[in-house]
Design a protein around this motif. Structure first.
Motif: not given
Length: 384
Positions: A322-330, A343-356
């Motif tokens: 979550g882009v608003h996450d400061y509990t575990c900094n984005y 071997p395979v990686k994927g990072f997914y940003t959630f623009i309306n989320s914080a920590h969950s």
């Protein structure tokens, strides 16, 4: 003499009046307490809610269990839920450390059970697994790693699957990524939700952000409270600050969820609303969370730099952030992901989320699970 008699009568009458008022107030408090306790008990039958079909009958092939299993010599509790128990198994590791979060699914359904048979295991000394007789010395990160592997093997054997999926949320991601590195042969993939990386650095960034935001909002009282704890100068994060930090983070929308502004109403009260826990189990959620051993484990987590401990995974890895996450900094998590080998990686940003993100944007999560995670791909990822 008459005036003195009148005064004595007035004093006696006043005292009797006060006595009656106190009796009424105490009676109201007592009745209110019984009513409140009755409501809590009524809301706490403690039975797992089944999946039902259009006719209101238990869904054929589904599973909804609340069980205890002996894990490394200690009885530990878990919910196992799935609309189709033939689906792949997912082991969910809750955060805290020390606070299970299955109860949040009643208010914020994730839909994970549509794609997996999900095991919501509650680690030793927490929630369903709380037991005051469990020796504190056995509640360590190393022990939880061993327990996670044992639970994984139990699930593999029970459901006849060679490999399962592993998901860690928040503090569960601190545990999960180490398990995935140590026993990759057990898992199809690892999913980190609000993945930890360098947690003490994350705390310092959160502290700076909160000071800036509350200063900008001219909330002098909160700024003064925060300034009593000069976090950047500390080698540890005291419990008194953690309690303040939780309140301050939620007010700014950088805590559990972006739209959850109160840790009391959003987290504490919600934990008592789940019907799948008994009242004593709900109380044990917080007894485990506040145990001295989990406080110690929290300090150890602060001292650990995961970017140095786990630099490579031999299975696909996916981070939901979550882009608003400061509990575990984005930003710190993104930096960790870019250096992590897999071997395979994927990072997914959630623009309306914080920590969950799994609770805040479940539809996007389901899309990623279906199109990427279950197929071992990363087509939808922001970073690969």
């Amino acid at each position: 003499m008459k005036d003195k008699s009148m005064n004595r009568f007035s004093i006696k009458s006043f005292r009797r009046g006060i006595g009656r008022v106190m009796f009424i107030v105490l009676s109201i408090l007592l009745v209110s307490t019984f009513i409140f306790a009755g409501v809590l008990l009524a809301w706490s039958p403690g039975k797992p809610i089944p999946f039902i079909d259009e006719n209101g009958r238990p869904l054929v092939g589904s599973i909804s269990e609340k069980i205890h299993v002996n894990i490394n010599g200690v009885e530990q509790g878990m919910f196992i839920k799935g609309r189709d128990k033939a689906k792949p198994v997912l082991l969910f590791l809750h955060g805290g450390p020390g606070l299970p979060t299955y109860w949040l699914t009643s208010k914020y359904p994730t839909g994970l059970e549509d794609y997996f048979t999900v095991c919501y295991w509650e680690t030793r000394g927490t929630g369903l697994s709380y037991n005051s007789e469990v020796p504190p010395k056995t509640v360590t990160w190393e022990q939880l790693i061993s327990d996670t592997i044992e639970v994984s093997n139990y699930l593999r054997k029970r459901f006849g699957q060679e490999k399962i999926y592993l998901m860690g949320h928040s503090g569960g991601s601190f545990l999960g990524i180490q398990v995935a590195a140590r026993a990759p042969e057990l898992y199809n993939a690892y999913i980190g939700v609000a993945q930890m990386s360098r947690q003490f650095e994350s705390e310092k960034l959160a502290y700076k952000y909160m000071i800036e935001q509350y200063t900008k909002a001219r909330d002098i009282r909160m700024v003064q409270k925060l300034e009593k704890f000069p976090i950047p100068e500390m080698n540890a994060v005291p419990k008194a600050y953690r309690n303040l930090r939780d309140v301050a983070m939620h007010r700014l929308g950088i805590g559990t969820m972006h739209n959850m502004k109160s840790v009391i109403t959003g987290v504490f009260f919600t934990s008592f609303q789940s019907r799948e826990y008994t009242l004593s189990e709900k109380i044990n959620l917080w007894r485990g969370k506040n145990s001295s051993q989990y406080q110690k484990m929290w300090d150890e987590m602060m001292e650990t730099d995961l970017t140095k401990i786990v630099q490579k995974l031999n299975i696909p890895v996916y981070f939901f952030e979550g882009v608003h996450d400061y509990t575990c900094n984005y930003t710190l998590t993104k930096e960790y992901f870019e250096k992590l080998q897999a071997p395979v990686k994927g990072f997914y940003t959630f623009i309306n989320s914080a920590h969950s993100p799994i609770f805040e944007e479940p539809e996007k999560v389901k899309q990623i699970l279906e199109k990427d995670v279950l197929s071992g791909k990363n087509n939808l990822a922001d970073i690969k």
